[in-house]
Design an enzyme around this catalytic site. Structure first.
Site, PDB file in Angstrom:
ATOM      1  N   GLU A 194       0.848  -1.188   0.000  1.00 48.31           N
ATOM      2  CA  GLU A 194       0.000   0.000   0.000  1.00 48.31           C
ATOM      3  C   GLU A 194       0.885   1.239   0.000  1.00 48.31           C
ATOM      4  O   GLU A 194       1.815   1.344   0.785  1.00 48.31           O
ATOM      5  CB  GLU A 194      -0.871  -0.022   1.276  1.00 48.31           C
ATOM      6  CG  GLU A 194      -1.942   1.010   1.272  1.00 48.31           C
ATOM      7  CD  GLU A 194      -2.702   1.001  -0.048  1.00 48.31           C
ATOM      8  OE1 GLU A 194      -3.502   0.076  -0.245  1.00 48.31           O
ATOM      9  OE2 GLU A 194      -2.488   1.900  -0.893  1.00 48.31           O
ATOM     10  N   LYS A 235       8.362  -1.443  -1.720  1.00 48.08           N
ATOM     11  CA  LYS A 235       7.645  -0.677  -0.698  1.00 48.08           C
ATOM     12  C   LYS A 235       8.641  -0.069   0.294  1.00 48.08           C
ATOM     13  O   LYS A 235       8.565   1.118   0.637  1.00 48.08           O
ATOM     14  CB  LYS A 235       6.658  -1.605   0.023  1.00 48.08           C
ATOM     15  CG  LYS A 235       6.022  -1.032   1.260  1.00 48.08           C
ATOM     16  CD  LYS A 235       5.081   0.119   0.947  1.00 48.08           C
ATOM     17  CE  LYS A 235       4.713   0.914   2.152  1.00 48.08           C
ATOM     18  NZ  LYS A 235       3.377   0.866   2.600  1.00 48.08           N
ATOM     19  N   CYS A 278       5.203   4.461   9.239  1.00 46.67           N
ATOM     20  CA  CYS A 278       5.910   3.759   8.166  1.00 46.67           C
ATOM     21  C   CYS A 278       7.386   4.089   8.009  1.00 46.67           C
ATOM     22  O   CYS A 278       8.213   3.183   7.920  1.00 46.67           O
ATOM     23  CB  CYS A 278       5.215   4.039   6.838  1.00 46.67           C
ATOM     24  SG  CYS A 278       3.658   3.179   6.710  1.00 46.67           S
TER      25      CYS A 278
HETATM   26  C1  UDX Z   1       4.131   7.479   3.961  1.00 49.26           C
HETATM   27  C2  UDX Z   1       4.287   7.414   2.440  1.00 49.26           C
HETATM   28  O1  UDX Z   1       4.188   8.749   1.904  1.00 49.26           O
HETATM   29  C3  UDX Z   1       3.235   6.496   1.842  1.00 49.26           C
HETATM   30  O2  UDX Z   1       3.443   6.362   0.450  1.00 49.26           O
HETATM   31  C4  UDX Z   1       3.338   5.134   2.510  1.00 49.26           C
HETATM   32  O3  UDX Z   1       2.344   4.252   2.027  1.00 49.26           O
HETATM   33  C5  UDX Z   1       3.190   5.263   4.016  1.00 49.26           C
HETATM   34  O4  UDX Z   1       4.182   6.177   4.514  1.00 49.26           O
HETATM   35  P1  UDX Z   1       2.550   8.787   5.637  1.00 49.26           P
HETATM   36  O5  UDX Z   1       3.487   8.294   6.693  1.00 49.26           O
HETATM   37  O6  UDX Z   1       1.097   8.605   5.846  1.00 49.26           O
HETATM   38  O7  UDX Z   1       2.886   8.088   4.242  1.00 49.26           O
HETATM   39  O8  UDX Z   1       2.780  10.353   5.428  1.00 49.26           O
HETATM   40  P2  UDX Z   1       3.790  11.279   4.590  1.00 49.26           P
HETATM   41  O9  UDX Z   1       2.995  12.310   3.902  1.00 49.26           O
HETATM   42  O10 UDX Z   1       4.721  10.496   3.762  1.00 49.26           O
HETATM   43  O11 UDX Z   1       4.594  12.024   5.749  1.00 49.26           O
HETATM   44  C6  UDX Z   1       5.450  11.332   6.640  1.00 49.26           C
HETATM   45  C7  UDX Z   1       6.125  12.313   7.568  1.00 49.26           C
HETATM   46  O12 UDX Z   1       7.051  13.139   6.866  1.00 49.26           O
HETATM   47  C8  UDX Z   1       5.150  13.262   8.273  1.00 49.26           C
HETATM   48  O13 UDX Z   1       5.551  13.434   9.619  1.00 49.26           O
HETATM   49  C9  UDX Z   1       5.316  14.556   7.494  1.00 49.26           C
HETATM   50  O14 UDX Z   1       4.970  15.696   8.236  1.00 49.26           O
HETATM   51  C10 UDX Z   1       6.804  14.513   7.171  1.00 49.26           C
HETATM   52  N1  UDX Z   1       7.195  15.329   5.998  1.00 49.26           N
HETATM   53  C11 UDX Z   1       6.674  15.041   4.769  1.00 49.26           C
HETATM   54  C12 UDX Z   1       8.123  16.351   6.153  1.00 49.26           C
HETATM   55  O15 UDX Z   1       8.609  16.608   7.259  1.00 49.26           O
HETATM   56  N2  UDX Z   1       8.515  17.064   5.049  1.00 49.26           N
HETATM   57  C13 UDX Z   1       8.033  16.811   3.794  1.00 49.26           C
HETATM   58  O16 UDX Z   1       8.449  17.495   2.848  1.00 49.26           O
HETATM   59  C14 UDX Z   1       7.077  15.763   3.658  1.00 49.26           C
END
Ligand code: UDX
Ligand code: ADP
Length: 485
Positions: A173, A232, A288
């Protein structure tokens, strides 16, 4: 020969199919709701061990918050989407079984702190082998260590009488929380890995046929099982690596008077680099990134590749340092002591538009502040108090037993203005949009002076805050201070 080259052009008819998904969590719930929505002729049932979780999925208050999810669930629940704890019954009935159970990082034993605990997956496989009376396609949806599909296959084969066939596919996913519904409705790609033989291709094609109901065929990629499982981990490692990279540069910017947002814009304008995931922050969180990188690290170590393991581990090390460094800067700005000072955290979710607190940077910052005897108030528009305490307990080991005054030192407040009242500082932990629109003049007026604002997400109007009178610090740039005047 790949599945794409075989009979994929004429996809099998999956009308009348029965899908069972084991695990009604952040992955299983939304994914199945979207499959049900787009495949009206498929009966989708989500099962879970937890009765309260299933009850919540059947109620008007779903167990997870995701924009758009409630509408989709309500449109199909009771029609072709069902939630139940009758696990065995649904396994028996299903043609295809998704495994979407949680696989947390191991806290003890071999691979402690790194490897994923796949005991829930193994329990599912053993149960399927025990109760299944007909052939099934098993789809590994949870993020798992490479080779888990092969382990599932072996368990299924060893525990069934051979009269039924199990084809095990990997279908990781890629949804991100907060945008899960959007990501599921319009995925960048769907990845399906399966055994590279006739039976495997047939199973792959059935799953392709499910997704082809709404995903363009060219965006459905098919590979062998290992490539799918590894992709993944690698996708998440690459995304996290970008954040750690820009966060490392944010430190250099603060030291050198460069502005990390300007650097990110300039660097991201190169199409080979691209603009996404270059937002410097207090640190990434979520269930994740850290888990998957540590999984990758463990995998590399297991294969005798310590240099590769070390390379990826550094992404996590940098993230840990970013969270600690943010707190150190706060303490240093507040005259090197925060003992008994009220400090308000805006946001506790690991990112905006979710109530999920798993591995949130906010919890780490709160822990460092707690270690300095600060009084912490937390406001978050979506986080439930119970989830906050679970995060402190299970991720950081903080309980009333370890910190006897815990529930006096950390308080979740339901009003942002109340949370900041008399505080010495506010720290932005989550990039919730509503934080941009608060009446900061009013907030400032009620704070202890000098009033500090630490913007861990660079979302606020720093000049405006400075003009109001705040001492403002953010990530990756030096801002003017009233003390310099
Ligand atoms: C992530 C992956 O994006 C997704 O494809 C996978 O299936 C699951 O893990 P998620 O953990 O839900 O998704 O959120 P994501 O938007 O990736 O953000 C993860 C973390 O990184 C958050 O704490 C977010 O605030 C942080 N982040 C994200 C940053 O600090 N800077 C950025 O530029 C982007
Ligand atoms: P994810 O983010 O991976 O979806 P969650 O923790 O949100 O993880 O959800 C996983 C769900 O799987 C939980 O609701 C949990 O009760 C369920 N679960 C774990 N093990 C089993 C099992 N053996 N059988 C059925 N459900 C299980």
């Amino acid at each position: 020969m790949s599945a794409n080259e075989t009979k994929t052009e004429v996809l099998p008819n999956v009308d009348g199919f029965k899908i069972c998904c084991i695990g009604a969590g952040y992955v299983g719930g939304p994914t199945m709701a979207v499959i049900a929505k787009h495949c009206p002729n498929i009966r989708v049932t989500v099962v879970d061990l937890s009765q309260p979780r299933i009850d919540a999925w059947n109620s008007s208050k779903l167990p997870i918050y995701e924009p758009g999810l409630q509408d989709i669930v309500e449109s199909v629940r009771g029609k072709n989407l069902f939630f139940t704890t009758n696990i065995d019954e649904e396994i028996v009935a299903a043609d295809m079984i998704f495994i979407s159970v949680n696989t947390p990082t191991k806290t003890k034993g071999i691979g402690k702190g790194c490897a994923s605990n796949v005991k829930n997956i193994e329990a599912c496989a053993r149960n399927i082998a025990k109760v299944a009376k007909s052939s099934k396609i098993i789809v590994e949806k949870s993020t798992v260590p490479v080779q888990t599909a092969s382990a599932i296959s072996k368990i299924l084969r060893a525990n069934s009488d051979g009269s039924v066939d199990f084809q095990v596919l990997s279908n990781p996913e890629f949804l991100a929380e907060g945008t899960a519904v959007r990501d599921l409705l319009a995925p960048s790609r769907v990845l399906i890995g399966g055994p590279q033989n006739e039976a495997g291709f047939e199973a792959i094609n059935k799953l392709v046929a499910v997704y082809a109901n709404w995903v363009p065929r060219q965006q459905i990629l098919t590979t062998n099982v290992w490539s799918s499982e590894l992709s993944k981990l690698v996708a998440n490692a690459y995304l996290a690596q970008r954040i750690s990279s820009i966060n490392s540069i944010s430190m250099l910017c603060e030291a050198s008077k460069a502005d990390v947002e300007e650097v990110a814009r300039a660097v991201g304008a190169d199409v080979r680099i691209g603009p996404h995931f270059l937002r410097a922050s207090v640190g990434f969180g979520g269930s994740c990134f850290q888990k998957d990188i540590l999984n990758l690290v463990y995998l590399c170590e297991s294969f005798g590749l310590p240099e590769v393991a070390e390379y990826w581990r550094q992404v996590v090390t940098m993230n840990e340092w970013q969270k600690e460094r943010f707190t150190r800067r706060m303490i240093s700005a507040m005259f090197n002591t925060i003992t008994s000072k009220k400090i308000c955290l805006y946001g506790f979710a690991f990112k905006k538009d979710t109530g999920d607190t798993r591995e949130t940077a906010a919890a780490y910052v709160a822990k460092y502040l707690l270690d300095e005897d600060a009084m912490i108030t937390i406001y978050d528009p979506k986080v439930e108090e119970e989830d906050m305490w679970m995060e402190f307990k299970y991720t950081l080991g903080i309980t009333e037993a370890t910190h006897p005054n815990l529930k006096k030192s950390i308080v979740l407040v339901h009003d942002p203005y109340e949370a900041a009242k008399d505080a010495h500082a506010i720290a932005i932990m989550t990039e919730w949009d509503e934080f941009k629109d608060y009446d900061y003049e009013k907030i400032f007026a009620n704070m202890t002076k000098p009033a500090f604002m630490f913007d861990g997400r660079n979302i606020l109007d720093h000049q405006k805050l400075y003009d109001i009178g705040f001492e403002v610090q953010c990530i990756g740039k030096q801002l003017p201070s009233h003390f310099d005047e």
